[in-house]
Design an enzyme around this catalytic site. Structure first.
Site, PDB file in Angstrom:
ATOM      1  N   HIS A   1      76.223 -56.989  62.694  1.00  0.00           N
ATOM      2  CA  HIS A   1      75.345 -58.171  62.679  1.00  0.00           C
ATOM      3  C   HIS A   1      73.892 -57.781  62.360  1.00  0.00           C
ATOM      4  O   HIS A   1      73.287 -58.305  61.413  1.00  0.00           O
ATOM      5  CB  HIS A   1      75.416 -58.865  64.043  1.00  0.00           C
ATOM      6  CG  HIS A   1      74.559 -60.094  64.153  1.00  0.00           C
ATOM      7  ND1 HIS A   1      75.042 -61.353  63.946  1.00  0.00           N
ATOM      8  CD2 HIS A   1      73.241 -60.254  64.437  1.00  0.00           C
ATOM      9  CE1 HIS A   1      74.073 -62.239  64.098  1.00  0.00           C
ATOM     10  NE2 HIS A   1      72.957 -61.598  64.398  1.00  0.00           N
ATOM     11  N   GLU A   2      73.354 -56.846  63.115  1.00  0.00           N
ATOM     12  CA  GLU A   2      71.960 -56.447  62.872  1.00  0.00           C
ATOM     13  C   GLU A   2      71.843 -55.770  61.500  1.00  0.00           C
ATOM     14  O   GLU A   2      70.835 -55.917  60.820  1.00  0.00           O
ATOM     15  CB  GLU A   2      71.448 -55.524  63.991  1.00  0.00           C
ATOM     16  CG  GLU A   2      71.468 -56.141  65.405  1.00  0.00           C
ATOM     17  CD  GLU A   2      70.772 -57.492  65.533  1.00  0.00           C
ATOM     18  OE1 GLU A   2      69.807 -57.751  64.791  1.00  0.00           O
ATOM     19  OE2 GLU A   2      71.215 -58.312  66.370  1.00  0.00           O
TER      20      GLU A   2
ATOM     21  N   HIS B   1      71.211 -58.477  59.025  1.00  0.00           N
ATOM     22  CA  HIS B   1      69.798 -58.899  59.019  1.00  0.00           C
ATOM     23  C   HIS B   1      68.961 -57.873  58.244  1.00  0.00           C
ATOM     24  O   HIS B   1      68.074 -58.218  57.468  1.00  0.00           O
ATOM     25  CB  HIS B   1      69.248 -58.962  60.451  1.00  0.00           C
ATOM     26  CG  HIS B   1      69.610 -60.201  61.210  1.00  0.00           C
ATOM     27  ND1 HIS B   1      69.336 -61.465  60.761  1.00  0.00           N
ATOM     28  CD2 HIS B   1      70.201 -60.371  62.429  1.00  0.00           C
ATOM     29  CE1 HIS B   1      69.747 -62.365  61.667  1.00  0.00           C
ATOM     30  NE2 HIS B   1      70.284 -61.720  62.683  1.00  0.00           N
TER      31      HIS B   1
HETATM   32 ZN    ZN Z   1      71.054 -62.567  64.474  1.00  0.00          ZN
END
Ligand code: ZN
Length: 499
Positions: free
Chosen positions: A264-265, A268
């Site tokens: 997830h990170e 980003h």
């Molecule tokens: Zn997030």
């Protein structure tokens, strides 16, 4: 280049230096500063951030923005600088309308409310937080009255996190989802559930760090423009596209949590690393739209990371690092990472029931700002909605209404971004398959880089220069809809659960 533009760029450059120090101090505080050193860091951080705030609201900046907005100067700018000037002038005028004493009182109330929330959560006592929440709601209303006069408060708040978004659109999207997801989840929960015993084992945290590294490399996180740290809650932070950092947390008894936080990170971070470097240090850079940002992290985490074929090229490596998994077949691993459960905590939810956690929060925020439901009645309303959507009731407020920090610092209107991100993902997935072919095949053949490249070119490089609606329009050529996400859920879970 005009003298004025040069002066303006010098000014922005100086502001950038203060912001750089603020970011660095924040990173250091969160990742490694010792307990006794924290107070000094806070002092320095306050000093440098107020300097940056002063520069961002100064009369000098206002005069430069006014002058650059005059047709003669403005028309001579290239498209990037036109965007920067227009956007900064709009934000400047908006912020300037907030009286200084109101803003100061708000910042103070935010800190007090954050502390009260932490105390309330630890004691599982909503009454400790209630008066602060009341104050945050009242002050948020007051400030929105200055920044967005004439706009309905909750719509103004939504617009702050996802420009161009309003509750009429979200109502439509979320009710499309609700209607079909409720029966789908009922069917899933009635089916045979995967066996999760192998995942309850103890997983070495050093091995989990190595897994994170392996996964970041696999999905295309650039080591030359990135770093990794450890914090209580995972986050991504960027100085510019040349320096983007991610954190993670490793629990011996929750290996899947660190694996999916890493992806997830990483999502980003890949976004920020691929923004056009010409935008660095300006409002055109670093994406400020939370729904679009979450769409990228959640694309990697869910659409790719929870796809069976994502793991095919790396499953052997994964088992090499986590020997406990040697006994788990790739198929059983796949089923467990898509295990659907009705649960209490948003951040631990699977990708399907996660939607209900967000719909619930959206309805709570509407109850607060539209229906003026009194704060003391909110915990009961929360529990009632948990029962309605997830068929579970929190035993206490810590695992109920107090679980997230968002409302404590006044981030009302932020929650819908997470689900908007997934809704966009359904649309992006359709478009990728149309242009590149089956994602299943691309992943199975280890060509994930082609997907990353597509996202880089279509979405990441534009940073903040395209609003969410423009991104959807330019990339998908369609109006935003929940249908593609629903189609993805139905197809996938019918297969995973053999419905
Ligand atoms: Zn997030």
């Amino acid at each position: 280049m005009s003298q004025l533009l040069e002066k303006f760029q010098d000014y922005l450059n100086e502001m950038k230096q203060y912001n750089h120090i603020v970011t660095l101090l924040y990173w250091d505080m969160r990742t490694c500063a010792p307990k006794l050193g924290q107070a000094d860091h806070v002092e320095a951080l306050t000093k440098f951030s107020s300097k940056s705030f002063e520069m961002g609201t100064s009369d000098e900046l206002g005069r430069m923005l006014d002058a650059l907005s005059e047709p003669q100067e403005y028309e001579a700018l290239d498209d990037t600088w036109k965007f920067i000037v227009t956007r900064m002038k709009r934000d400047y005028d908006r912020d300037k309308r907030i009286p200084a004493d109101v803003y100061e009182a708000y910042v103070r109330a935010q800190t007090e409310s954050g502390n009260a929330w932490e105390e309330a959560k630890n004691a599982s006592d909503f009454s400790v937080f209630a008066p602060h929440l009341e104050k945050m709601i009242a002050m948020t209303r007051e400030i929105a009255g200055y920044t967005d006069p004439g706009v309905e408060v909750y719509d103004a708040l939504l617009n702050q996190y996802e420009e161009g978004m309003d509750s009429a659109t979200i109502d439509r999207l979320f009710s499309e989802l609700k209607e079909e997801l409720i029966p789908l989840v009922d069917k899933i929960l009635a089916a045979e559930q995967p066996d999760d015993t192998a995942f309850c084992a103890c997983f070495d945290t050093d091995a989990q760090r190595k897994v994170q590294g392996m996964l970041l490399d696999y999905i295309g996180f650039s080591r030359d423009a990135g770093a990794v740290g450890e914090t209580e809650h995972p986050f991504t932070l960027n100085f510019s596209s040349r320096d983007v950092r991610v954190t993670n947390h490793y629990y011996e008894n929750a290996v899947l949590s660190s694996i999916f936080s890493a992806i997830h990170e990483g999502g980003h971070a890949i976004f920020e690393q691929n923004v056009n470097p010409d935008y660095n240090g300006t409002v055109a850079g670093s994406c400020r739209y939370m729904g679009i940002h979450e769409s990228q992290s959640r694309f990697y985490e869910n659409i790719l990371g929870r796809n069976r074929n994502f793991w095919t090229p790396v499953y052997e490596k994964l088992c090499g690092l986590l020997p406990q998994l040697a006994e788990v077949s790739e198929e059983d691993f796949y089923r467990e990472i898509n295990h659907v459960r009705n649960s209490l905590i948003r951040t631990e939810a699977d990708e399907v029931t996660y939607c209900f956690h967000i719909i619930l929060r959206y309805e709570m925020e509407k109850a607060i700002f539209r229906d003026n439901v009194p704060v003391k009645e909110l915990p009961a309303l929360w529990n009632q909605k948990m029962q309605e959507y997830l068929h579970v009731t929190p035993e206490n407020d810590a695992e109920g209404i107090l679980q997230d920090m968002h409302w404590s610092d006044g981030s009302f209107g932020y929650f819908p971004s997470y689900l908007l991100g997934s809704i966009y993902d359904g649309m992006f997935l359709d478009k990728i398959e149309e242009e590149l072919g089956s994602v299943d095949v691309i992943l199975a053949e280890g060509r994930i880089g082609e997907i990353t490249k597509w996202l880089n070119e279509k979405i990441h490089r534009y940073g903040s220069t395209r609003t969410p609606k423009e991104v959807i329009e330019k990339v998908c050529g369609k109006e935003i809809s929940s249908k593609p996400l629903l189609g993805y859920f139905k197809k996938k879970y019918t297969e995973v659960y053999r419905l």
